[in-house]
Scaffold this active site. Structure first.
Site, PDB file in Angstrom:
ATOM      1  N   TYR A 194       0.830  -1.202   0.000  1.00 43.94           N
ATOM      2  CA  TYR A 194       0.000   0.000   0.000  1.00 43.94           C
ATOM      3  C   TYR A 194       0.868   1.256   0.000  1.00 43.94           C
ATOM      4  CZ  TYR A 194      -3.236   3.550   1.841  1.00 43.94           C
ATOM      5  OH  TYR A 194      -3.973   4.688   2.042  1.00 43.94           O
ATOM      6  N   ALA A 196       3.936   1.581  -1.019  1.00 46.85           N
ATOM      7  CA  ALA A 196       4.619   1.720  -2.311  1.00 46.85           C
ATOM      8  C   ALA A 196       3.714   2.372  -3.347  1.00 46.85           C
ATOM      9  CB  ALA A 196       5.065   0.342  -2.800  1.00 46.85           C
ATOM     10  N   SER A 197       2.443   1.991  -3.352  1.00 47.99           N
ATOM     11  CA  SER A 197       1.507   2.559  -4.328  1.00 47.99           C
ATOM     12  C   SER A 197       1.273   4.041  -4.069  1.00 47.99           C
ATOM     13  CB  SER A 197       0.188   1.799  -4.298  1.00 47.99           C
ATOM     14  OG  SER A 197      -0.527   2.012  -3.095  1.00 47.99           O
ATOM     15  N   LYS A 198       1.265   4.442  -2.817  1.00 50.35           N
ATOM     16  CA  LYS A 198       1.038   5.843  -2.481  1.00 50.35           C
ATOM     17  C   LYS A 198       2.276   6.696  -2.753  1.00 50.35           C
ATOM     18  CE  LYS A 198      -3.232   5.430  -1.241  1.00 50.35           C
ATOM     19  NZ  LYS A 198      -4.309   6.030  -2.051  1.00 50.35           N
ATOM     20  N   ASN A 230     -11.876   8.231   9.906  1.00 52.01           N
ATOM     21  CA  ASN A 230     -12.783   7.283  10.555  1.00 52.01           C
ATOM     22  C   ASN A 230     -13.780   6.627   9.594  1.00 52.01           C
ATOM     23  OD1 ASN A 230     -14.489   9.440  10.055  1.00 52.01           O
ATOM     24  ND2 ASN A 230     -15.349   9.528  12.119  1.00 52.01           N
ATOM     25  N   THR A 231     -13.281   6.135   8.488  1.00 51.98           N
ATOM     26  CA  THR A 231     -14.134   5.345   7.592  1.00 51.98           C
ATOM     27  C   THR A 231     -14.282   3.936   8.171  1.00 51.98           C
ATOM     28  OG1 THR A 231     -12.289   4.542   6.247  1.00 51.98           O
ATOM     29  CG2 THR A 231     -13.281   6.643   5.604  1.00 51.98           C
TER      30      THR A 231
END
Length: 303
Positions: A194, A196-198, A230-231
């Site tokens: 995650y 790395a993708s960001k 806060n999802t």
């Protein structure tokens, strides 16, 4: 500023994406949303119309399918263009409801935020890239399949969507809004794919912003760096693992839209006030400015 504008929001069936769609609806924008859950999207579109959206549309699909990603942008532009046409009333609220929501909008949002000329029929004014694939928390144990899938959905599909949208955004002098994370600015354990993708989003779209500056492409790129929000998905994933106070998704969504409307380069949103102070320092910008002076772009611009 956003009344009558045509906006795409990806990952909009829940969480921050859903809240952004609702804010845009209250501002009177045309909204096109996508996600995997058709049932969730139907509820979002229905609510957007209740809130006063100029029109609201959905197209369900997965961003693992890059062909779908490319075709979605074109179709969404067509749907919003048809709804914005003076000859069409597709997707519009009943006029009485519209007037009531116009009064409500003026109480909630600054007048400058609402009162500009609507865009030309067809096309796209703002592309908000918000979707991600679910990546389990844990130490990285050589699972390259997860890395590949995460990069394709969280990064490569963003590139595909932006490429598909660029001709319309050039015509409207529009905006690309990229939802990223603190994990794309500083290293975090347990989320290597995650993260790395960001980081990739920052590298690609920040470089693209410089290219647009040099080539005089009037399309803004806003990178949004978010902390823990806060999802439902984030709270479930981090429960018992990451101890931090989460920021409200409703306020987060509004700050993203404000930053995009103001064509900011970066938006930081986190519960801690230190985040923007420590990460938004001028050192990188100064170095990027100095680096640009070392390039000779004539070879590329003339060709």
């Amino acid at each position: 500023m956003l009344q009558g504008k045509k906006v795409i929001v990806t990952g909009a069936s829940k969480g921050i994406g859903r809240e952004m769609a609702y804010h845009l609806a209250k501002m009177g924008a045309h909204v096109a949303v996508t996600a995997r859950s058709e049932e969730g999207l139907q509820k979002v579109v229905s609510r957007c119309l209740e809130l006063g959206a100029a029109s609201a549309h959905y197209i369900a699909g997965t961003m693992e399918n890059l062909t779908f990603a490319e075709q979605f942008v074109t179709k969404a532009g067509e749907l919003m263009g048809e709804a914005a046409s003076p000859l069409s009333s597709s997707g519009l609220c009943p006029r009485g409801h519209q007037r009531a929501f116009e009064r409500e909008r003026e109480c909630i949002y600054p007048r400058w935020f609402l009162s500009t000329q609507p865009s030309l029929t067809g096309g796209l004014d703002m592309l908000i890239l918000n979707h991600i694939t679910n990546t389990p928390l844990g130490f990285f144990h050589n699972n390259t399949h997860i890395v590949r899938k995460t990069m394709e959905v969280n990064f490569l599909s963003y590139v595909v969507l932006s490429v598909a949208a660029l001709p319309m955004l050039k015509q409207s002098n529009g905006s690309i809004v990229v939802i990223s994370s603190l994990a794309g600015k500083i290293a975090h354990p347990l989320i290597a794919p995650y993260s790395a993708s960001k980081f990739a989003l920052d590298g690609f779209f920040s470089s693209l912003r410089k290219e647009y500056l040099v080539t005089k492409v009037n399309v803004s790129i806003t990178l949004c760096i978010l902390g823990l929000i806060n999802t439902e998905t984030a709270m479930r994933a981090t429960s018992g693992v990451f101890i931090a106070e989460a920021a409200p998704k409703e306020d987060c969504a509004l700050e993203i839209i404000k930053g995009a409307a103001l064509r900011k380069e970066e938006v930081y949103y986190d519960k801690s006030i230190w985040t923007s102070l420590l990460l938004g320092n001028p050192g990188r910008r100064i170095m990027e400015f100095l680096a640009l002076r070392k390039y000779n772009f004539d070879k590329f611009i003339n060709n």
